[in-house]
Design a protein around this motif. Structure first.
Motif, PDB file in Angstrom:
ATOM      1  N   ARG A  34       5.751   7.220  10.274  1.00  0.00           N
ATOM      2  CA  ARG A  34       4.913   6.218  10.934  1.00  0.00           C
ATOM      3  C   ARG A  34       5.490   5.750  12.252  1.00  0.00           C
ATOM      4  N   TYR A  80      14.183  -3.292  16.248  1.00  0.00           N
ATOM      5  CA  TYR A  80      14.046  -3.213  14.791  1.00  0.00           C
ATOM      6  C   TYR A  80      15.247  -3.885  14.115  1.00  0.00           C
ATOM      7  N   SER A 107       0.813  -1.213   0.000  1.00  0.00           N
ATOM      8  CA  SER A 107       0.000   0.000   0.000  1.00  0.00           C
ATOM      9  C   SER A 107       0.849   1.267   0.000  1.00  0.00           C
ATOM     10  N   SER A 108       2.171   1.144   0.143  1.00  0.00           N
ATOM     11  CA  SER A 108       2.987   2.330   0.403  1.00  0.00           C
ATOM     12  C   SER A 108       4.448   2.064   0.043  1.00  0.00           C
ATOM     13  N   THR A 120      10.408   7.242   2.323  1.00  0.00           N
ATOM     14  CA  THR A 120       9.026   6.733   2.408  1.00  0.00           C
ATOM     15  C   THR A 120       8.392   7.258   3.697  1.00  0.00           C
ATOM     16  N   ARG A 161      -2.655  -2.935   5.244  1.00  0.00           N
ATOM     17  CA  ARG A 161      -3.865  -2.701   6.047  1.00  0.00           C
ATOM     18  C   ARG A 161      -4.758  -1.637   5.437  1.00  0.00           C
ATOM     19  N   ASN A 197       7.795  -7.622   2.413  1.00  0.00           N
ATOM     20  CA  ASN A 197       8.281  -6.246   2.508  1.00  0.00           C
ATOM     21  C   ASN A 197       7.670  -5.488   3.681  1.00  0.00           C
TER      22      ASN A 197
HETATM   23  N1  LIG Z   1      12.294   3.539   4.686  1.00  0.00           N
HETATM   24  C1  LIG Z   1      13.507   3.120   5.041  1.00  0.00           C
HETATM   25  O1  LIG Z   1      14.443   3.927   5.254  1.00  0.00           O
HETATM   26  C2  LIG Z   1      13.806   1.648   5.136  1.00  0.00           C
HETATM   27  C3  LIG Z   1      15.155   1.259   5.273  1.00  0.00           C
HETATM   28  C4  LIG Z   1      15.467  -0.087   5.361  1.00  0.00           C
HETATM   29  C5  LIG Z   1      14.451  -1.038   5.324  1.00  0.00           C
HETATM   30  N2  LIG Z   1      13.147  -0.640   5.198  1.00  0.00           N
HETATM   31  C6  LIG Z   1      12.106  -1.677   5.185  1.00  0.00           C
HETATM   32  O2  LIG Z   1      11.369  -1.568   3.985  1.00  0.00           O
HETATM   33  C7  LIG Z   1      10.073  -2.118   4.188  1.00  0.00           C
HETATM   34  C8  LIG Z   1       9.039  -1.186   3.594  1.00  0.00           C
HETATM   35  O3  LIG Z   1       9.073   0.039   4.291  1.00  0.00           O
HETATM   36  P1  LIG Z   1       8.839   1.447   3.597  1.00  0.00           P
HETATM   37  O4  LIG Z   1      10.065   2.236   3.760  1.00  0.00           O
HETATM   38  O5  LIG Z   1       8.257   1.280   2.237  1.00  0.00           O
HETATM   39  O6  LIG Z   1       7.777   2.077   4.621  1.00  0.00           O
HETATM   40  P2  LIG Z   1       6.221   2.403   4.497  1.00  0.00           P
HETATM   41  O7  LIG Z   1       5.989   3.331   3.358  1.00  0.00           O
HETATM   42  O8  LIG Z   1       5.818   2.817   5.866  1.00  0.00           O
HETATM   43  O9  LIG Z   1       5.570   0.999   4.132  1.00  0.00           O
HETATM   44  C9  LIG Z   1       5.386  -0.008   5.091  1.00  0.00           C
HETATM   45  C10 LIG Z   1       4.387  -1.008   4.542  1.00  0.00           C
HETATM   46  O10 LIG Z   1       4.220  -2.042   5.521  1.00  0.00           O
HETATM   47  C11 LIG Z   1       2.840  -2.226   5.744  1.00  0.00           C
HETATM   48  N3  LIG Z   1       2.551  -2.618   7.109  1.00  0.00           N
HETATM   49  C12 LIG Z   1       2.994  -2.022   8.239  1.00  0.00           C
HETATM   50  N4  LIG Z   1       2.447  -2.624   9.306  1.00  0.00           N
HETATM   51  C13 LIG Z   1       1.642  -3.603   8.818  1.00  0.00           C
HETATM   52  C14 LIG Z   1       0.799  -4.554   9.433  1.00  0.00           C
HETATM   53  N5  LIG Z   1       0.645  -4.632  10.767  1.00  0.00           N
HETATM   54  N6  LIG Z   1       0.100  -5.408   8.653  1.00  0.00           N
HETATM   55  C15 LIG Z   1       0.211  -5.339   7.307  1.00  0.00           C
HETATM   56  N7  LIG Z   1       0.997  -4.454   6.664  1.00  0.00           N
HETATM   57  C16 LIG Z   1       1.696  -3.599   7.423  1.00  0.00           C
HETATM   58  C17 LIG Z   1       2.209  -0.885   5.451  1.00  0.00           C
HETATM   59  O11 LIG Z   1       0.866  -1.101   5.056  1.00  0.00           O
HETATM   60  P3  LIG Z   1      -0.406  -0.345   5.725  1.00  0.00           P
HETATM   61  O12 LIG Z   1      -0.009   1.050   6.005  1.00  0.00           O
HETATM   62  O13 LIG Z   1      -1.443  -0.493   4.656  1.00  0.00           O
HETATM   63  O14 LIG Z   1      -0.675  -1.136   6.928  1.00  0.00           O
HETATM   64  C18 LIG Z   1       3.029  -0.367   4.289  1.00  0.00           C
HETATM   65  O15 LIG Z   1       2.508  -0.821   3.073  1.00  0.00           O
HETATM   66  C19 LIG Z   1       9.932  -2.333   5.702  1.00  0.00           C
HETATM   67  O16 LIG Z   1      10.101  -3.705   5.990  1.00  0.00           O
HETATM   68  C20 LIG Z   1      11.076  -1.525   6.286  1.00  0.00           C
HETATM   69  O17 LIG Z   1      11.528  -2.083   7.508  1.00  0.00           O
HETATM   70  C21 LIG Z   1      12.799   0.677   5.094  1.00  0.00           C
END
Ligand SMILES: NC(=O)c1ccc[n+]([C@@H]2O[C@H](COP(=O)([O-])OP(=O)(O)OC[C@H]3O[C@@H](n4cnc5c(N)ncnc54)[C@H](OP(=O)(O)O)[C@@H]3O)[C@@H](O)[C@H]2O)c1
Length: 247
Positions: free
Chosen positions: A186, A146, A15-16, A181, A38, A81
């Motif tokens: 969040r 984390y 979704s994001s 992102t 979600r 993811n």
């Molecule tokens: N952004 C960074 O700097 C970064 C760096 C390293 C790794 N990552 C990893 O990359 C992945 C994606 O993160 P992002 O940066 O794209 O952040 P994001 O935009 O906040 O996306 C997170 C995604 O996870 C979903 N999610 C969160 N809690 C959930 C739950 N309880 N049940 C189902 N879905 C859930 C959210 O969906 P809903 O909102 O629809 O629930 C959203 O689609 C994560 O695993 C994060 O740890 C991110």
């Protein structure tokens, strides 16, 4: 897997951010995308843009992984993811938040992988992708839980890769650094440093899709992050000292 065209991919956190960018790129490659998260409205927007199907589910719920896997059916690519962060001293972390991070970031992907892997092995075709983090390679103060969840995914992937070697199933770990992102908003704590600069989620999506197509075990985004991660393995004492001084 050499070609994604005509395959089916289940993307969590679609979704994001990274998940939405990955779903978009996969759809462009001719992959049928199954989207979960979600936020129903956001999922519908990604589904409309990609021609995919969606299911809203909270991966923090104990039965969610089984429900999502049952809904998805046979998938060629599983992209684990979805993830959440939490920043602050461990001594201040509420137990409910600790449990949520472990459930969403670790238990859900492990359960999903366990659910789809037998079908992949039986069809001799498939790919698992785990989205980890540089935090899981280095350890980060005030992100202990984390970082631990993200380290767990790397070790899980390495282990499963041994098990499925020669079965036609690949396993990749994607290790992003800082990505632009909603992740930081969040978790309620902004990204505190000036460097490394955040990369766009599309850059992570490109690396992820490339990892599937080329069956790469581990990809770092940006690529130079491989260096500190490898140094941490080779000379951990030096890297810990540098991290203490420079963050
Ligand atoms: N952004 C960074 O700097 C970064 C760096 C390293 C790794 N990552 C990893 O990359 C992945 C994606 O993160 P992002 O940066 O794209 O952040 P994001 O935009 O906040 O996306 C997170 C995604 O996870 C979903 N999610 C969160 N809690 C959930 C739950 N309880 N049940 C189902 N879905 C859930 C959210 O969906 P809903 O909102 O629809 O629930 C959203 O689609 C994560 O695993 C994060 O740890 C991110």
């Amino acid at each position: 897997m050499t070609s994604l065209a005509g395959s089916t991919a289940l993307v969590t956190g679609a979704s994001s951010g990274i998940g939405a960018a990955t779903a978009t790129l996969l759809a462009r490659r001719g992959t049928r995308v199954l989207l979960t998260g979600r936020d129903e409205a956001a999922l519908r927007r990604v589904a409309d843009a990609t021609g995919g199907n969606h299911l809203a589910a909270d991966l923090g719920d104990d039965d969610a992984a089984a429900r999502v896997a049952g809904w998805a059916g046979a998938v060629d690519v599983l992209v684990c993811n979805a993830g959440v962060g939490w920043a602050g001293p461990l001594v201040d972390m509420p137990t409910a938040d600790l449990d949520r991070l472990v459930t969403v970031n670790v238990l859900a992907p492990l359960r999903l992988a366990r659910a789809v892997l037998p079908g992949m092995v039986a069809r001799r075709r498939g790919h698992l992708v785990l989205v980890s983090s540089i935090a899981g390679c280095m350890g980060v103060g005030e992100e202990a839980v984390y970082a631990a969840t993200k380290a767990a995914l790397r070790t899980f992937a390495d282990s499963v890769r041994y098990e499925v070697a020669g079965s036609g199933v690949g396993v990749s770990v994607v290790v992003p650094g800082v990505v632009d992102t909603a992740f930081f908003d969040r978790r309620g704590t902004p990204y505190p440093r000036r460097r490394p600069r955040p990369v766009p989620p599309e850059e992570v999506a490109r690396a992820l899709v490339d990892a599937v197509e080329r069956d790469r075990a581990e990809v770092f985004v940006p690529r130079w992050l491989r260096l500190p991660a490898r140094l941490h393995g080779a000379v951990p004492g030096l890297v810990r000292t540098l991290q203490r001084h420079f963050g």
